[in-house]
Design a protein around this motif. Structure first.
Motif, PDB file in Angstrom:
ATOM      1  N   GLN A 321       0.898  -1.163   0.058  1.00  0.00           N
ATOM      2  CA  GLN A 321       0.038   0.146   0.107  1.00  0.00           C
ATOM      3  C   GLN A 321       1.013   1.297   0.076  1.00  0.00           C
ATOM      4  O   GLN A 321       0.342   2.261  -0.483  1.00  0.00           O
ATOM      5  N   GLU A 322       2.190   1.123   0.364  1.00  0.00           N
ATOM      6  CA  GLU A 322       2.987   2.440   0.281  1.00  0.00           C
ATOM      7  C   GLU A 322       4.424   1.800   0.004  1.00  0.00           C
ATOM      8  O   GLU A 322       4.754   0.404   0.385  1.00  0.00           O
ATOM      9  N   THR A 323       5.158   2.602  -0.718  1.00  0.00           N
ATOM     10  CA  THR A 323       6.501   2.078  -1.204  1.00  0.00           C
ATOM     11  C   THR A 323       7.451   2.251  -0.147  1.00  0.00           C
ATOM     12  O   THR A 323       7.207   3.029   0.746  1.00  0.00           O
ATOM     13  N   VAL A 324       8.539   1.479  -0.019  1.00  0.00           N
ATOM     14  CA  VAL A 324       9.444   1.686   1.066  1.00  0.00           C
ATOM     15  C   VAL A 324      10.319   3.083   0.795  1.00  0.00           C
ATOM     16  O   VAL A 324      10.692   3.561   1.881  1.00  0.00           O
ATOM     17  N   LEU A 325      10.311   3.557  -0.299  1.00  0.00           N
ATOM     18  CA  LEU A 325      10.902   4.920  -0.524  1.00  0.00           C
ATOM     19  C   LEU A 325      10.167   6.172   0.184  1.00  0.00           C
ATOM     20  O   LEU A 325      10.693   6.956   0.976  1.00  0.00           O
ATOM     21  N   GLU A 326       8.891   6.205   0.005  1.00  0.00           N
ATOM     22  CA  GLU A 326       7.899   6.827   1.053  1.00  0.00           C
ATOM     23  C   GLU A 326       8.183   6.567   2.501  1.00  0.00           C
ATOM     24  O   GLU A 326       8.281   7.521   3.261  1.00  0.00           O
ATOM     25  N   ALA A 327       8.342   5.592   2.986  1.00  0.00           N
ATOM     26  CA  ALA A 327       8.226   5.350   4.368  1.00  0.00           C
ATOM     27  C   ALA A 327       9.710   5.918   4.793  1.00  0.00           C
ATOM     28  O   ALA A 327       9.758   6.533   5.898  1.00  0.00           O
TER      29      ALA A 327
END
Length: 536
Positions: A321-327
Motif C-alpha cells: 500500500q506504500e512504497t519503502v521509499l515513501e516510508a
C-alpha cells in the motif's frame, strides 16, 4: 651441415582427423545459419532505390508514400493497444473468478484476521502484557486495546513490558519506567535475538563444552526474564487458581512478542525475525509450571494515524500500500539530519533519494554498472528502525497525565495483587546489567503520540493517501535541528520526481522535434501537368 637435423613439422594429418574437422565445421556453420534464420539476420534487406530525380510527380509520390507509412503505423499502434486491453480484461476476469472460487483468499496478507484474533486473545487471557518498544513507548501504546481490556469482565490485569532497552540511553529508560508505572506495572526487558531450535542448541552446547568457549555476544544475552517470571509466578500463587496463569502478549508488529517467548523458553518456540508480520495466528506456549503465554499477531494500525506512525507500526510496505521509499522519506523528516549523517556515516544530503544513494554506496548495494540500489538500501534502513538494531529514543513527558479512560481509582485497583517493591528492585537489577548506548550516539525522534488501532471484526480497505503538493514540491533547504529540543516543523525533503534541474527540462524541450503536418488539399488530382514546371 649443422642445420640438416632441423626439419619443418609436417602439416599433413590423417584422413580420419581431417574428415572429423570438416564435419565439425559443417555442423557449426549449419547451426549459425539456423540461428540466423530464426532471428531473421540472414535475410538480406532489399535496397530501396527510391524515386528518381527526373521522374514526374516526385513530390506527390513521396507525400503519398509518407501518408501510407503513417497510416500503417497508426493501425499497428491501434492493434497493439487493443491487444493490451484484451489481455488486461482477461487477467481481470481470471482474478475475479479466482476470488469467487476461493472466498478465504485475501490480498497480500491483509493481516489475516488480526482484528478478529485480538478480542479472542483478550478473552482467553488472565493477564494482558502490552509490549512497548523502549525507543518510542508512547507510539507503541494502543488506547483502543487498553480500553477494551478495562471493559472486559473477569478482573483482567494489564502490564507494560518495555522491550529493547539496550537501544536507548539509560536516563531515558528510567524516565519512561517512572512515567509508565503511574498507570500500570512496567517491566524492563531485553530479549535475546539469536535463539535457535533445540537441535542446534544441543550441538552448540556440546561444542562449547569440548572447547570451553562461551557465547557472550550482545544478541544472545537476555535481561529481565527472572524479574518477569517471578512477578507472574507470585501473582499466580496469590490468586490461588488451579490451572496455569494465561498471559496474553499484545502489541504492534515487531515490538518483540515472539522474541519474548523465545527468550523465556530458552529456545526458538515461535517464529521471529526482522521482517514484520511473521506471526499470523495466536499460539499457546507453556513457559513454566503455572504460567502459559499466548503469542498473537500485531495490532492493525488505523489509517487515521500520522504517516510517521504508519511507517513504523503498520504493514503498509509489506501489503504494497506504500512504497519503502515513501516510508524512508517520512522517517527522515522526523529526526535530526546531522544525527542521521553521523549514525550512518554519510555526507550531507539534500533529499531522501540522495541519502539512499550514499547509504547504498556505503553498504555496497550496487547494481550493474555501479548504479546504487536505492530499493535495497531503503529496505535495510527501514529494517534498522523497526528491528532491534538502530539506537534512537523519544523524550518522556515532563508532566505525565492519565488518559481519559483511566482514573486514580482504576489505577489503584489494577495495581492490587502485584508486588511492586519486588518489581522495582528487579528493574533496578536489570538496568545495572544492561550495557546502554551513549546519549550522543542515539538519534532523537519526534514521537507522534499513541497509535490508534483497529480491534473490530471488519477492516475497511482504505486506499493509501496520495502524496500532497507539499510532498511533491518539497524545499531542499533543511533547517538545523537541535539534538536536545526538536521543533515540530522539521526540514522538508525534495520529492523523487523533482530531482532534475530546470536546465535538464530546457534540454529536453529543445530535443523535441515537431512532426510535419501534411495538408491533403495541396495534392494535385488533375492529370494535366506543366512540363516547364516539372522539368525545369
Amino acid at each position: 651441415s649443422c642445420f640438416s637435423g632441423l626439419k619443418k613439422a609436417s602439416k599433413r594429418v590423417s584422413c580420419s582427423k581431417r574428415y572429423k574437422i570438416q564435419k565439425k565445421v559443417r555442423e557449426h556453420n549449419k547451426k549459425l545459419r539456423k540461428d540466423a534464420k530464426k532471428k531473421g539476420v540472414g535475410k538480406k534487406v532489399k535496397k530501396d532505390i527510391g524515386v528518381p530525380n527526373k521522374a514526374p510527380f516526385k513530390e506527390d509520390i513521396l507525400r503519398e508514400a509518407e501518408q501510407r507509412r503513417s497510416k500503417l503505423e497508426e493501425e499497428k499502434e491501434k492493434k497493439k493497444l487493443a491487444k493490451q486491453q484484451e489481455r488486461a480484461q482477461k487477467r481481470k476476469k481470471e482474478n475475479a473468478a479466482g476470488r469467487d472460487a476461493d472466498p478465504k483468499a485475501k490480498k497480500a496478507r491483509k493481516v489475516i484476521g488480526a482484528s478478529k484474533i485480538m478480542p479472542s486473545v483478550i478473552d482467553a487471557s488472565d493477564v494482558i502484557v502490552e509490549i512497548l518498544d523502549a525507543r518510542d513507548p508512547l507510539g507503541c501504546r494502543c488506547p483502543q486495546l487498553e480500553e477494551a481490556v478495562l471493559k472486559r469482565e473477569g478482573n483482567k490485569k494489564l502490564l507494560f513490558l518495555l522491550n529493547k532497552i539496550d537501544l536507548v540511553p539509560k536516563e531515558n529508560v528510567e524516565k519512561w519506567l517512572q512515567c509508565l508505572q503511574l498507570e500500570f506495572p512496567a517491566v524492563a526487558f531485553k530479549a535475546s535475538t539469536q535463539l535457535q531450535d533445540k537441535t542446534v542448541q544441543e550441538k552448540k552446547a556440546r561444542f562449547a563444552t569440548l572447547n570451553g568457549v562461551v557465547d557472550q555476544t550482545k544478541g544472545v544475552a537476555c535481561y529481565g526474564s527472572s524479574s518477569l517470571l517471578q512477578l507472574l509466578g507470585d501473582y499466580a500463587n496469590a490468586t490461588g487458581r488451579e490451572g496455569s496463569l494465561k498471559v496474553g502478549l499484545v502489541g504492534f508488529p515487531n515490538v518483540g512478542k515472539s522474541s519474548l517467548i523465545n527468550s523465556l523458553k530458552g529456545l526458538r518456540a515461535c517464529n521471529a525475525g526482522v521482517q514484520r508480520g511473521i506471526t499470523r495466528c495466536f499460539q499457546d506456549v507453556h513457559i513454566s509450571k503455572n504460567v502459559k503465554m499466548i503469542d498473537s499477531p500485531g495490532i492493525v494500525a488505523a489509517q487515521s494515524n500520522p504517516k510517521a506512525a504508519m511507517a513504523l507500526r503498520s504493514l503498509q510496505v509489506e501489503d504494497k500500500q506504500e512504497t519503502v521509499l515513501e516510508a524512508v522519506r517520512t522517517l527522515l523528516k522526523q529526526c535530526n539530519k546531522q544525527q542521521v549523517m553521523l549514525q550512518y556515516n554519510v555526507p550531507d544530503f539534500r533529499n531522501s533519494l540522495e541519502f539512499l544513494s550514499f547509504f547504498a554506496k556505503k553498504r555496497g548495494f550496487l547494481q550493474k554498472g555501479g548504479v546504487p540500489n536505492t530499493e535495497l538500501a531503503a529496505s535495510t534502513f527501514l529494517n534498522d528502525w523497526t528491528g532491534a538494531k538502530l539506537s534512537y529514543h523519544c523524550k518522556a513527558p515532563e508532566k505525565p497525565s492519565l488518559p481519559p479512560y483511566l482514573s486514580e481509582d482504576i489505577v489503584r485497583e489494577l495495581q492490587n495483587g502485584w508486588d511492586l517493591d519486588k518489581l522495582r528492585k528487579g528493574n533496578e537489577e536489570t538496568l545495572r546489567s544492561v550495557k546502554f548506548p551513549n546519549q550522543a550516539s542515539s538519534i532523537v525522534l519526534l514521537s507522534k503520540g499513541p497509535t490508534a488501532g483497529v480491534l473490530s471484526d471488519v477492516i475497511e480497505d482504505k486506499p493509501a493517501p496520495e502524496p500532497t503538493e507539499e510532498d511533491m514540491e518539497g524545499s531542499c533547504e533543511n533547517q538545523e535541528l537541535n539534538s536536545c529540543d526538536i521543533p515540530k516543523q522539521v526540514y522538508c525533503q525534495c520529492h523523487l520526481r523533482n530531482d532534475f534541474s530546470f536546465a535538464d527540462k530546457q534540454a529536453k524541450v529543445r530535443l523535441q522535434v515537431p512532426v510535419p503536418v501534411i495538408d491533403l488539399s495541396s495534392v494535385h488530382t488533375d492529370d494535366t501537368y506543366d512540363f516547364n514546371t516539372d522539368f525545369k
